[in-house]
Scaffold this motif. Structure first.
Motif, PDB file in Angstrom:
ATOM      1  N   ALA A 188       0.831  -1.199   0.000  1.00  0.00           N
ATOM      2  CA  ALA A 188       0.000   0.000   0.000  1.00  0.00           C
ATOM      3  C   ALA A 188       0.868   1.253   0.000  1.00  0.00           C
ATOM      4  O   ALA A 188       0.590   2.222  -0.723  1.00  0.00           O
ATOM      5  N   ARG A 189       1.910   1.244   0.807  1.00  0.00           N
ATOM      6  CA  ARG A 189       2.823   2.388   0.824  1.00  0.00           C
ATOM      7  C   ARG A 189       3.526   2.521  -0.528  1.00  0.00           C
ATOM      8  O   ARG A 189       3.697   3.634  -1.063  1.00  0.00           O
ATOM      9  N   ARG A 190       3.913   1.407  -1.118  1.00  0.00           N
ATOM     10  CA  ARG A 190       4.646   1.414  -2.388  1.00  0.00           C
ATOM     11  C   ARG A 190       3.789   1.958  -3.535  1.00  0.00           C
ATOM     12  O   ARG A 190       4.288   2.629  -4.432  1.00  0.00           O
ATOM     13  N   VAL A 191       2.471   1.672  -3.472  1.00  0.00           N
ATOM     14  CA  VAL A 191       1.588   2.126  -4.545  1.00  0.00           C
ATOM     15  C   VAL A 191       1.145   3.570  -4.331  1.00  0.00           C
ATOM     16  O   VAL A 191       0.482   4.159  -5.181  1.00  0.00           O
ATOM     17  N   GLY A 192       1.534   4.143  -3.178  1.00  0.00           N
ATOM     18  CA  GLY A 192       1.223   5.543  -2.930  1.00  0.00           C
ATOM     19  C   GLY A 192      -0.087   5.782  -2.215  1.00  0.00           C
ATOM     20  O   GLY A 192      -0.597   6.915  -2.203  1.00  0.00           O
ATOM     21  N   ALA A 193      -0.645   4.744  -1.588  1.00  0.00           N
ATOM     22  CA  ALA A 193      -1.915   4.890  -0.883  1.00  0.00           C
ATOM     23  C   ALA A 193      -1.738   5.666   0.411  1.00  0.00           C
ATOM     24  O   ALA A 193      -0.663   5.683   1.011  1.00  0.00           O
ATOM     25  N   ALA A 194      -2.845   6.258   0.856  1.00  0.00           N
ATOM     26  CA  ALA A 194      -2.838   6.952   2.145  1.00  0.00           C
ATOM     27  C   ALA A 194      -3.214   6.019   3.282  1.00  0.00           C
ATOM     28  O   ALA A 194      -2.921   6.304   4.446  1.00  0.00           O
ATOM     29  N   GLY A 195      -3.886   4.894   2.956  1.00  0.00           N
ATOM     30  CA  GLY A 195      -4.320   4.005   4.011  1.00  0.00           C
ATOM     31  C   GLY A 195      -4.725   2.635   3.511  1.00  0.00           C
ATOM     32  O   GLY A 195      -4.725   2.365   2.308  1.00  0.00           O
ATOM     33  N   VAL A 196      -5.050   1.772   4.465  1.00  0.00           N
ATOM     34  CA  VAL A 196      -5.555   0.437   4.172  1.00  0.00           C
ATOM     35  C   VAL A 196      -6.851   0.250   4.967  1.00  0.00           C
ATOM     36  O   VAL A 196      -7.124   0.984   5.915  1.00  0.00           O
ATOM     37  N   ARG A 197      -7.628  -0.762   4.578  1.00  0.00           N
ATOM     38  CA  ARG A 197      -8.951  -0.943   5.168  1.00  0.00           C
ATOM     39  C   ARG A 197      -9.157  -2.377   5.628  1.00  0.00           C
ATOM     40  O   ARG A 197      -8.793  -3.324   4.928  1.00  0.00           O
ATOM     41  N   LEU A 198      -9.723  -2.528   6.838  1.00  0.00           N
ATOM     42  CA  LEU A 198     -10.120  -3.826   7.377  1.00  0.00           C
ATOM     43  C   LEU A 198     -11.530  -3.710   7.949  1.00  0.00           C
ATOM     44  O   LEU A 198     -11.972  -2.614   8.299  1.00  0.00           O
ATOM     45  N   PRO A 199     -12.237  -4.812   8.102  1.00  0.00           N
ATOM     46  CA  PRO A 199     -13.544  -4.769   8.765  1.00  0.00           C
ATOM     47  C   PRO A 199     -13.402  -4.343  10.222  1.00  0.00           C
ATOM     48  O   PRO A 199     -12.400  -4.654  10.875  1.00  0.00           O
ATOM     49  N   ILE A 200     -14.399  -3.657  10.728  1.00  0.00           N
ATOM     50  CA  ILE A 200     -14.376  -3.178  12.101  1.00  0.00           C
ATOM     51  C   ILE A 200     -14.173  -4.335  13.087  1.00  0.00           C
ATOM     52  O   ILE A 200     -14.815  -5.377  12.998  1.00  0.00           O
ATOM     53  N   GLY A 201     -13.206  -4.174  13.974  1.00  0.00           N
ATOM     54  CA  GLY A 201     -12.982  -5.133  15.044  1.00  0.00           C
ATOM     55  C   GLY A 201     -12.184  -6.361  14.682  1.00  0.00           C
ATOM     56  O   GLY A 201     -11.803  -7.125  15.584  1.00  0.00           O
ATOM     57  N   GLN A 202     -11.891  -6.585  13.388  1.00  0.00           N
ATOM     58  CA  GLN A 202     -11.205  -7.832  13.031  1.00  0.00           C
ATOM     59  C   GLN A 202      -9.777  -7.858  13.569  1.00  0.00           C
ATOM     60  O   GLN A 202      -9.303  -8.900  14.031  1.00  0.00           O
ATOM     61  N   ALA A 203      -9.085  -6.743  13.506  1.00  0.00           N
ATOM     62  CA  ALA A 203      -7.697  -6.724  13.973  1.00  0.00           C
ATOM     63  C   ALA A 203      -7.621  -7.004  15.473  1.00  0.00           C
ATOM     64  O   ALA A 203      -6.843  -7.859  15.918  1.00  0.00           O
ATOM     65  N   GLY A 204      -8.433  -6.305  16.251  1.00  0.00           N
ATOM     66  CA  GLY A 204      -8.400  -6.476  17.699  1.00  0.00           C
ATOM     67  C   GLY A 204      -7.296  -5.646  18.344  1.00  0.00           C
ATOM     68  O   GLY A 204      -6.336  -5.239  17.690  1.00  0.00           O
ATOM     69  N   ALA A 205      -7.443  -5.400  19.631  1.00  0.00           N
ATOM     70  CA  ALA A 205      -6.543  -4.492  20.342  1.00  0.00           C
ATOM     71  C   ALA A 205      -5.092  -4.952  20.314  1.00  0.00           C
ATOM     72  O   ALA A 205      -4.160  -4.147  20.158  1.00  0.00           O
ATOM     73  N   GLU A 206      -4.865  -6.251  20.459  1.00  0.00           N
ATOM     74  CA  GLU A 206      -3.490  -6.752  20.523  1.00  0.00           C
ATOM     75  C   GLU A 206      -2.749  -6.537  19.208  1.00  0.00           C
ATOM     76  O   GLU A 206      -1.600  -6.063  19.191  1.00  0.00           O
ATOM     77  N   LEU A 207      -3.397  -6.858  18.107  1.00  0.00           N
ATOM     78  CA  LEU A 207      -2.751  -6.668  16.806  1.00  0.00           C
ATOM     79  C   LEU A 207      -2.594  -5.183  16.486  1.00  0.00           C
ATOM     80  O   LEU A 207      -1.562  -4.770  15.931  1.00  0.00           O
ATOM     81  N   LEU A 208      -3.591  -4.378  16.839  1.00  0.00           N
ATOM     82  CA  LEU A 208      -3.479  -2.937  16.596  1.00  0.00           C
ATOM     83  C   LEU A 208      -2.257  -2.360  17.299  1.00  0.00           C
ATOM     84  O   LEU A 208      -1.528  -1.539  16.729  1.00  0.00           O
ATOM     85  N   ALA A 209      -2.017  -2.792  18.514  1.00  0.00           N
ATOM     86  CA  ALA A 209      -0.856  -2.292  19.259  1.00  0.00           C
ATOM     87  C   ALA A 209       0.445  -2.657  18.561  1.00  0.00           C
ATOM     88  O   ALA A 209       1.400  -1.866  18.532  1.00  0.00           O
ATOM     89  N   LEU A 210       0.501  -3.863  17.982  1.00  0.00           N
ATOM     90  CA  LEU A 210       1.713  -4.301  17.284  1.00  0.00           C
ATOM     91  C   LEU A 210       1.918  -3.585  15.956  1.00  0.00           C
ATOM     92  O   LEU A 210       3.054  -3.330  15.538  1.00  0.00           O
ATOM     93  N   VAL A 211       0.801  -3.254  15.283  1.00  0.00           N
ATOM     94  CA  VAL A 211       0.918  -2.693  13.937  1.00  0.00           C
ATOM     95  C   VAL A 211       1.087  -1.173  13.966  1.00  0.00           C
ATOM     96  O   VAL A 211       1.564  -0.582  12.991  1.00  0.00           O
TER      97      VAL A 211
END
Length: 353
Positions: free
Chosen positions: A111-134
């Motif tokens: 996404a960064r390489r293609v010049g995007a400003a962001g990426v999208r996931l469904p609400i809640g799928q990542a979860g707090a633990e993964l969000l903290a890591l990413v």
């Protein structure tokens, strides 16, 4: 295309709209997606990389670079890339948090390489633990991770509220919410109702869906037909939109989460605008955003290709024109109301003095 709407609002088109053309494979997917810009539909595009890059979910640099170069040549840019998070290694083995992160990282880098400003996931799928890591990687790549809320997922629903609270607790501009206005449906699409009728759904229920969509008892009737096993097989998948993809919220229901929101999917199904069923939610949204200083993307996303055969380029172009007019009308009304309120306040102060 953007005349009349605030400069901080960016209108985009989703490559998802061209799914039928891409899956038909009569032209390369890259040509179809760059054609969105070349044909003057929109100069900013949201990508569905699973439709675009054969190497997804680990996009090869060469494949990403080839697309970015082609898009640059027609003067286009990328807003958001739809990411995927496969939580299972097999039917019975779930990925660890580290394995989930490892699955996501190549997509963030692409996404960064293609010049995007962001990426999208469904609400809640990542979860707090993964969000903290990413989070550190999002900052390093200067990407925003958007968690998408849509359809029946009202902000105050027990299944959604905790995920929104997690995002709010992070207080990080690199983790935001994306709202799909499939949440805001005053009435169901006329073409969808006709498809259900032709597919054998009982006429009494179709009439009820047409006349009383927002009545909670109507959804009870939908679930009762599902539980009975009597939904005609040919429209069973289509019928599930009623309990998943079609919402019954109002734009005002979004007010409490607006500080978290960085983008919208302007979901539409057809352009039959009887009683303002397409344009009114857009006007309401324009009024809400116009009075709250929104800055972000508003992306035309067509879901009706599931049952319609319309040309994606034509219907997206027409939808963006309609959306521009409706959003601008709503925003203008909000500005006028604000000015009247300000004037009234000034007069009140003068009278008091």
């Amino acid at each position: 295309m953007t005349t009349g709407i605030p400069q901080t609002w960016t209108l985009c088109a989703s490559a998802f709209n061209w799914t039928p053309d891409i899956t038909a494979a009569r032209r390369p997917a890259q040509d179809i997606v760059t054609g969105i810009v070349a044909d003057g539909v929109a100069d900013t595009v949201e990508l569905e990389p699973g439709l675009l890059w054969r190497s997804f979910p680990e996009p090869r640099d060469a494949e990403v670079d080839e697309f970015r170069d082609a898009l640059d040549q027609v003067g286009g840019r990328v807003s958001i890339v739809g990411a995927s998070l496969d939580d299972f290694l097999s039917a019975t083995q779930q990925r660890s948090t580290q394995e989930r992160l490892d699955f996501l990282v190549p997509q963030l880098q692409a996404a960064r390489r293609v010049g995007a400003a962001g990426v999208r996931l469904p609400i809640g799928q990542a979860g707090a633990e993964l969000l903290a890591l990413v989070q550190p990687l999002l900052h390093e790549l200067d990407l925003v991770l958007y968690e998408e809320i849509q359809g029946q997922q009202a902000p105050d629903s027990p299944a959604i509220a905790p995920a929104l609270e997690t995002i709010a607790g992070l207080a990080d501009d690199h983790v935001r919410v994306l709202v799909d206005i499939s949440m805001l449906m005053p009435a169901l699409p006329a073409s969808y109702l006709e498809e259900l009728r032709r597919g054998g759904v009982p006429g009494e229920l179709v009439t009820r869906l047409a006349d009383e969509w927002r009545n909670p008892a109507t959804l009870d009737a939908v679930k009762a037909l599902l539980q009975s096993g009597n939904v005609p097989p040919r429209v069973h998948t289509l019928f599930m939109n009623l309990v998943i993809r079609f919402g019954r919220s109002d734009a005002s229901d979004l007010r409490s989460i607006l500080p978290l929101v960085g983008g919208f999917h302007l979901k539409f199904w057809d352009l039959e605008d009887a009683d303002g069923r397409v344009s009114q939610p857009l006007r309401d949204l324009g009024g809400l955003l116009g009075g709250n200083g929104f800055a972000g993307t508003l992306t035309s996303e067509w879901g009706g290709h599931e049952w319609l055969q319309d040309d994606p380029t034509d219907i997206t172009r027409r939808h963006l024109a309609l959306a521009t007019t409706a959003l601008a009308a709503g925003a203008s009304g909000a500005r006028a109301s604000g000015a009247r309120a300000s004037g009234a306040g000034a007069l009140g102060k003068g009278a008091a003095a």
